[in-house]
Design a protein around this motif. Structure first.
Motif, PDB file in Angstrom:
ATOM      1  N   ARG A  76      -3.984  -2.000  -7.430  1.00  0.00           N
ATOM      2  CA  ARG A  76      -3.616  -1.194  -8.595  1.00  0.00           C
ATOM      3  C   ARG A  76      -4.044   0.238  -8.324  1.00  0.00           C
ATOM      4  O   ARG A  76      -5.175   0.483  -7.920  1.00  0.00           O
ATOM      5  CB  ARG A  76      -4.328  -1.712  -9.844  1.00  0.00           C
ATOM      6  N   ASP A  77      -3.138   1.173  -8.541  1.00  0.00           N
ATOM      7  CA  ASP A  77      -3.408   2.608  -8.456  1.00  0.00           C
ATOM      8  C   ASP A  77      -3.888   3.073  -7.068  1.00  0.00           C
ATOM      9  O   ASP A  77      -4.854   3.830  -6.968  1.00  0.00           O
ATOM     10  CB  ASP A  77      -4.427   2.996  -9.533  1.00  0.00           C
ATOM     11  N   PRO A  78      -3.213   2.624  -5.990  1.00  0.00           N
ATOM     12  CA  PRO A  78      -3.649   3.073  -4.660  1.00  0.00           C
ATOM     13  C   PRO A  78      -3.171   4.489  -4.353  1.00  0.00           C
ATOM     14  O   PRO A  78      -2.082   4.892  -4.762  1.00  0.00           O
ATOM     15  CB  PRO A  78      -2.992   2.080  -3.710  1.00  0.00           C
ATOM     16  N   ASP A  79      -3.985   5.235  -3.639  1.00  0.00           N
ATOM     17  CA  ASP A  79      -3.617   6.554  -3.140  1.00  0.00           C
ATOM     18  C   ASP A  79      -2.557   6.342  -2.050  1.00  0.00           C
ATOM     19  O   ASP A  79      -2.699   5.432  -1.228  1.00  0.00           O
ATOM     20  CB  ASP A  79      -4.869   7.214  -2.557  1.00  0.00           C
ATOM     21  N   PRO A  80      -1.497   7.135  -2.009  1.00  0.00           N
ATOM     22  CA  PRO A  80      -0.488   6.974  -0.960  1.00  0.00           C
ATOM     23  C   PRO A  80      -1.082   7.048   0.452  1.00  0.00           C
ATOM     24  O   PRO A  80      -0.631   6.344   1.361  1.00  0.00           O
ATOM     25  CB  PRO A  80       0.492   8.127  -1.205  1.00  0.00           C
ATOM     26  N   ALA A  81      -2.113   7.877   0.637  1.00  0.00           N
ATOM     27  CA  ALA A  81      -2.750   7.961   1.957  1.00  0.00           C
ATOM     28  C   ALA A  81      -3.456   6.652   2.310  1.00  0.00           C
ATOM     29  O   ALA A  81      -3.477   6.239   3.476  1.00  0.00           O
ATOM     30  CB  ALA A  81      -3.736   9.126   1.994  1.00  0.00           C
ATOM     31  N   LEU A  82      -4.025   5.969   1.319  1.00  0.00           N
ATOM     32  CA  LEU A  82      -4.655   4.678   1.564  1.00  0.00           C
ATOM     33  C   LEU A  82      -3.607   3.654   1.988  1.00  0.00           C
ATOM     34  O   LEU A  82      -3.821   2.886   2.932  1.00  0.00           O
ATOM     35  CB  LEU A  82      -5.408   4.193   0.321  1.00  0.00           C
ATOM     36  N   LEU A  83      -2.464   3.658   1.318  1.00  0.00           N
ATOM     37  CA  LEU A  83      -1.390   2.735   1.696  1.00  0.00           C
ATOM     38  C   LEU A  83      -0.922   2.997   3.128  1.00  0.00           C
ATOM     39  O   LEU A  83      -0.644   2.057   3.878  1.00  0.00           O
ATOM     40  CB  LEU A  83      -0.221   2.853   0.723  1.00  0.00           C
ATOM     41  N   THR A  84      -0.874   4.258   3.520  1.00  0.00           N
ATOM     42  CA  THR A  84      -0.491   4.604   4.890  1.00  0.00           C
ATOM     43  C   THR A  84      -1.516   4.068   5.883  1.00  0.00           C
ATOM     44  O   THR A  84      -1.156   3.482   6.908  1.00  0.00           O
ATOM     45  CB  THR A  84      -0.338   6.131   5.043  1.00  0.00           C
ATOM     46  N   LEU A  85      -2.800   4.255   5.590  1.00  0.00           N
ATOM     47  CA  LEU A  85      -3.844   3.733   6.471  1.00  0.00           C
ATOM     48  C   LEU A  85      -3.781   2.205   6.582  1.00  0.00           C
ATOM     49  O   LEU A  85      -3.927   1.643   7.666  1.00  0.00           O
ATOM     50  CB  LEU A  85      -5.229   4.145   5.962  1.00  0.00           C
ATOM     51  N   LEU A  86      -3.571   1.537   5.464  1.00  0.00           N
ATOM     52  CA  LEU A  86      -3.475   0.078   5.476  1.00  0.00           C
ATOM     53  C   LEU A  86      -2.280  -0.375   6.296  1.00  0.00           C
ATOM     54  O   LEU A  86      -2.366  -1.348   7.058  1.00  0.00           O
ATOM     55  CB  LEU A  86      -3.387  -0.465   4.046  1.00  0.00           C
ATOM     56  N   GLY A  90      -2.062  -2.527   9.896  1.00  0.00           N
ATOM     57  CA  GLY A  90      -1.337  -3.791   9.893  1.00  0.00           C
ATOM     58  C   GLY A  90      -1.779  -4.745   8.800  1.00  0.00           C
ATOM     59  O   GLY A  90      -1.638  -5.960   8.929  1.00  0.00           O
ATOM     60  N   LEU A  91      -2.316  -4.200   7.706  1.00  0.00           N
ATOM     61  CA  LEU A  91      -2.794  -5.036   6.605  1.00  0.00           C
ATOM     62  C   LEU A  91      -1.744  -5.091   5.491  1.00  0.00           C
ATOM     63  O   LEU A  91      -1.427  -4.070   4.885  1.00  0.00           O
ATOM     64  CB  LEU A  91      -4.111  -4.491   6.053  1.00  0.00           C
ATOM     65  N   PRO A  92      -1.218  -6.276   5.234  1.00  0.00           N
ATOM     66  CA  PRO A  92      -0.158  -6.418   4.225  1.00  0.00           C
ATOM     67  C   PRO A  92      -0.725  -6.534   2.813  1.00  0.00           C
ATOM     68  O   PRO A  92      -1.384  -7.507   2.488  1.00  0.00           O
ATOM     69  CB  PRO A  92       0.517  -7.735   4.633  1.00  0.00           C
ATOM     70  N   PHE A  93      -0.504  -5.542   1.999  1.00  0.00           N
ATOM     71  CA  PHE A  93      -0.962  -5.580   0.610  1.00  0.00           C
ATOM     72  C   PHE A  93       0.212  -5.393  -0.323  1.00  0.00           C
ATOM     73  O   PHE A  93       1.105  -4.585  -0.060  1.00  0.00           O
ATOM     74  CB  PHE A  93      -1.985  -4.468   0.335  1.00  0.00           C
ATOM     75  N   GLN A  94       0.172  -6.131  -1.429  1.00  0.00           N
ATOM     76  CA  GLN A  94       1.120  -5.934  -2.510  1.00  0.00           C
ATOM     77  C   GLN A  94       0.549  -4.876  -3.434  1.00  0.00           C
ATOM     78  O   GLN A  94      -0.666  -4.818  -3.629  1.00  0.00           O
ATOM     79  CB  GLN A  94       1.306  -7.228  -3.299  1.00  0.00           C
ATOM     80  N   VAL A  95       1.409  -4.072  -3.989  1.00  0.00           N
ATOM     81  CA  VAL A  95       0.996  -3.071  -4.973  1.00  0.00           C
ATOM     82  C   VAL A  95       1.508  -3.536  -6.322  1.00  0.00           C
ATOM     83  O   VAL A  95       2.659  -3.963  -6.456  1.00  0.00           O
ATOM     84  CB  VAL A  95       1.554  -1.677  -4.616  1.00  0.00           C
ATOM     85  N   GLU A  96       0.637  -3.492  -7.316  1.00  0.00           N
ATOM     86  CA  GLU A  96       1.005  -3.932  -8.653  1.00  0.00           C
ATOM     87  C   GLU A  96       2.256  -3.205  -9.119  1.00  0.00           C
ATOM     88  O   GLU A  96       2.380  -1.994  -8.963  1.00  0.00           O
ATOM     89  CB  GLU A  96      -0.164  -3.659  -9.600  1.00  0.00           C
ATOM     90  N   GLY A  97       3.182  -3.965  -9.661  1.00  0.00           N
ATOM     91  CA  GLY A  97       4.419  -3.372 -10.169  1.00  0.00           C
ATOM     92  C   GLY A  97       5.534  -3.308  -9.148  1.00  0.00           C
ATOM     93  O   GLY A  97       6.647  -2.950  -9.477  1.00  0.00           O
TER      94      GLY A  97
END
Length: 119
Positions: A76-86, A90-97
């Motif tokens: 929930r509420d991830p920073d776009p830069a954090l999503l890029t790092l993840l 190679g870490l698969p995360f779902q983002v709420e919504g």
């Protein structure tokens, strides 16, 4: 979500995260999954602060903890830069919504019948 589906428990993450904090949060993840009987935990990452390798390490450990319990994580509420790092890690995360990665987003598909005139 219908009235029969319970809301996923939420684990709020705040930074900066220390090694002891990672252990505590993994314990909190196990407790939430056991108490709620949930298949998914929502991790509110809005308070983690500037994205970095510490946040990636924390989320990787939380994901491993959840998977060992047969569950998953949504952010929930991830920073776009954090999503890029993840993504780079190679870490698969779902983002709420957002729709699950395995499921295409809902769209209207039009079928074309043989003999129909072109649009």
């Amino acid at each position: 979500m219908d009235a029969k589906t319970p809301a996923a428990p939420v684990l709020v993450l705040a930074g900066p995260v220390t090694r002891e904090g990672v252990r505590r949060l993994c314990d909190d993840m196990r407790r939430l999954l056991a108490e709620a009987g949930a298949r998914t935990v929502v991790c509110d990452v809005g308070g983690l602060g500037p994205p970095g390798l510490g946040a990636v390490d924390l989320l990787a450990r939380l994901l491993l903890t959840a998977r060992r319990a047969g569950a998953g994580i949504r952010l929930r509420d991830p920073d776009p830069a954090l999503l890029t790092l993840l993504d780079l890690a190679g870490l698969p995360f779902q983002v709420e919504g957002q729709p699950e990665q395995r499921e295409p987003p809902g769209r209207v598909q039009e079928a074309v019948e043989p003999g129909d005139p072109p649009p």
